[in-house]
Design an enzyme around this catalytic site. Structure first.
Site, short mmCIF file in Angstrom:
data_model
loop_
_atom_site.label_atom_id
_atom_site.label_comp_id
_atom_site.label_asym_id
_atom_site.label_seq_id
_atom_site.Cartn_x
_atom_site.Cartn_y
_atom_site.Cartn_z
N TRP A 1 0.87 -1.19 0.00
CA TRP A 1 0.00 0.00 0.00
C TRP A 1 0.91 1.24 0.00
CZ3 TRP A 1 -1.99 2.70 4.87
CH2 TRP A 1 -3.01 3.60 4.58
N ASP B 1 -0.38 -5.46 9.54
CA ASP B 1 -1.42 -4.52 9.12
C ASP B 1 -2.70 -5.32 8.89
OD1 ASP B 1 -3.07 -2.67 7.98
OD2 ASP B 1 -1.53 -1.77 6.69
N LYS C 1 -13.11 -0.52 6.85
CA LYS C 1 -13.76 -1.36 5.83
C LYS C 1 -14.78 -2.30 6.46
CE LYS C 1 -10.13 0.35 3.92
NZ LYS C 1 -9.67 0.99 2.75
C1 LIG Z 1 -3.37 -1.98 3.77
C2 LIG Z 1 -4.01 -0.82 4.45
N1 LIG Z 1 -3.59 -0.48 5.67
C3 LIG Z 1 -4.14 0.55 6.34
C4 LIG Z 1 -5.15 1.29 5.79
C5 LIG Z 1 -5.66 2.47 6.58
O1 LIG Z 1 -6.95 2.41 6.96
P1 LIG Z 1 -7.66 3.63 7.68
O2 LIG Z 1 -8.54 4.25 6.68
O3 LIG Z 1 -8.41 2.99 8.80
O4 LIG Z 1 -6.63 4.56 8.17
C6 LIG Z 1 -5.63 0.97 4.52
C7 LIG Z 1 -6.68 1.77 3.90
O5 LIG Z 1 -6.96 1.73 2.74
C8 LIG Z 1 -5.05 -0.12 3.83
O6 LIG Z 1 -5.45 -0.47 2.62
#
Ligand SMILES: Cc1ncc(COP(=O)(O)O)c(C=O)c1O
Length: 392
Positions: free
Chosen positions: A124, A205, A240
């Site tokens: 990501w 994560d 999500k």
């Molecule tokens: C792999 C990954 N980690 C962390 C996050 C972060 O999520 P948040 O919106 O809760 O900060 C995302 C969001 O798209 C993600 O895809």
């Protein structure tokens, strides 16, 4: 102050949504940002969340500050979700989203770790930004094999074997973003063994719990690391799986060797949070706690989560089928093997550009498609356009 300063580049993913909003073409489709959409293309508020919010509004009697770590009940519910039960050598703080959790962990690694974090290639995009901002050195390990559209298992394990003690390894618990390629139980066991043998830490994560196989099956990696006895962090996001994107609801859990060590970790997580954002936003956390502590609301939420996962699986199958029917020069079966919202389509930068410029279909430059953005209404159009791009 700003005269000599170059503008910062737009965020690779959220910047795409800004461009999408400005696009005036009628038949436009956003397959970029990682947001779940139903078959009408909406990102709905879950019924379980609406019901919990009603209860919260009725009984809430203050807007005073939250504790730095959030409410204890929230931390307990998070642990039950990620471990299956409470863990006496773990401590959890409530953070603003998964992003907040990753940043707190990154600051702690910069302060107490070796300052080096290993991320999968690819990962990501925001991982790199977050770790860089915390002053960590970022290194990559092989993960995705573009040829097989699967795990590069040899490269992956060979790299893990070479990671030195005290470095940290970022692992995606499930629904790897952006590839959709997850580790099997045996592969997780192997990861845990290497971590234990070599003495490195892990930062897991966990942004998509319940979007892969099921709430419990998606915990397999965390379970294996827990059994191995190593120290690790889990960064949870409820953006999500509870659909709480804008409520910024997440958690950071530190697993340590002993309960006393976990308390030390907690003291530093709190000190770090105090500096970064002082204390967490209350509303999303209250929703999660209210749902998870109530049997009826939990049951409703789990069925809604199952529904989202099934909808994504159907969209994957429909995309693979639609492209195969259009004779694309590619075996599309990998699309149904991948887990989570994303499919690494294999589209090149030029093809992604063609889709945006000529067809108003927005996909991240790496070729990552948010499968959840497909609907009955746009599936045929998207398949036609991708097939045209691939045959070019
Ligand atoms: C792999 C990954 N980690 C962390 C996050 C972060 O999520 P948040 O919106 O809760 O900060 C995302 C969001 O798209 C993600 O895809």
């Amino acid at each position: 102050m700003w005269k000599e300063i170059e503008a910062a580049p737009a965020d690779a993913i959220l910047g795409l949504t800004e461009a999408f909003k400005k696009d005036t073409r009628f038949a436009k489709v956003n397959l970029g940002v990682g947001v779940y959409k139903d078959d009408e293309g909406n990102t709905p508020i879950l019924d379980s969340v609406k019901a919990a919010e009603k209860r919260i509004i009725e009984i809430q009697n203050t807007k005073s500050y939250m504790p730095i770590a959030g409410e204890a009940a929230y931390g307990e519910e998070v642990q039950k979700m990620i471990f299956g039960s409470l863990c006496d050598r773990a401590e959890t703080i409530h953070t603003p989203g998964g992003t907040g959790a990753l940043r707190v962990a990154a600051d702690l690694l910069a302060k107490f770790g070796s300052k080096t974090i290993w991320v999968s290639n690819p990962t990501w995009a925001n991982h790199n930004n977050i770790f860089q901002a915390a002053g960590l050195t970022i290194k990559t390990y092989p993960y995705y094999d573009a040829k097989t559209k699967d795990l590069d298992a040899d490269g992956f394990f060979a790299a893990l074997e070479k990671i030195p003690a005290d470095d940290c390894v970022l692992l995606h618990a499930c629904c790897h973003n952006p590839s959709g390629v997850d580790l099997s139980t045996d592969q997780w066991k192997q990861v845990a063994q290497i971590a234990q043998k070599n003495g490195w830490f892990a930062l897991v994560d966990f942004a998509y719990q319940g979007f892969g196989i099921s709430l419990d099956a998606d915990r397999i990696g965390v379970d294996e690391l827990l059994k191995s006895g190593i120290d690790f962090f889990v960064a949870s996001s409820f953006s999500k799986n509870f659909g709480l994107y804008r409520e910024r609801t997440g958690a950071l859990t530190a697993v340590a060797a002993t309960p006393a060590d976990a308390e030390t970790a907690m003291s530093h997580m709190k000190a770090t949070a105090r500096v970064l954002y002082s204390n967490p936003p209350a509303h999303g956390g209250m929703i999660v706690t209210t749902i998870l502590k109530d049997a009826e609301l939990s049951k409703l939420w789990k069925s809604e989560l199952d529904g989202m996962r099934e909808h994504i699986a159907q969209a994957r199958a429909a995309l693979a089928e639609g492209l195969t029917a259009r004779g694309v020069p590619m075996d599309c079966s990998f699309m149904t093997r991948q887990k989570g919202m994303f499919s690494f389509s294999g589209l090149t930068k030029d093809q992604v550009n063609f889709l945006k410029e000529e067809k108003a279909i927005y996909i991240v430059g790496s070729g990552r498609i948010n499968v959840a953005g497909l609907t009955h209404g746009n599936l045929g159009f998207v398949c036609d356009a991708i097939a045209e791009a691939m045959k070019k």
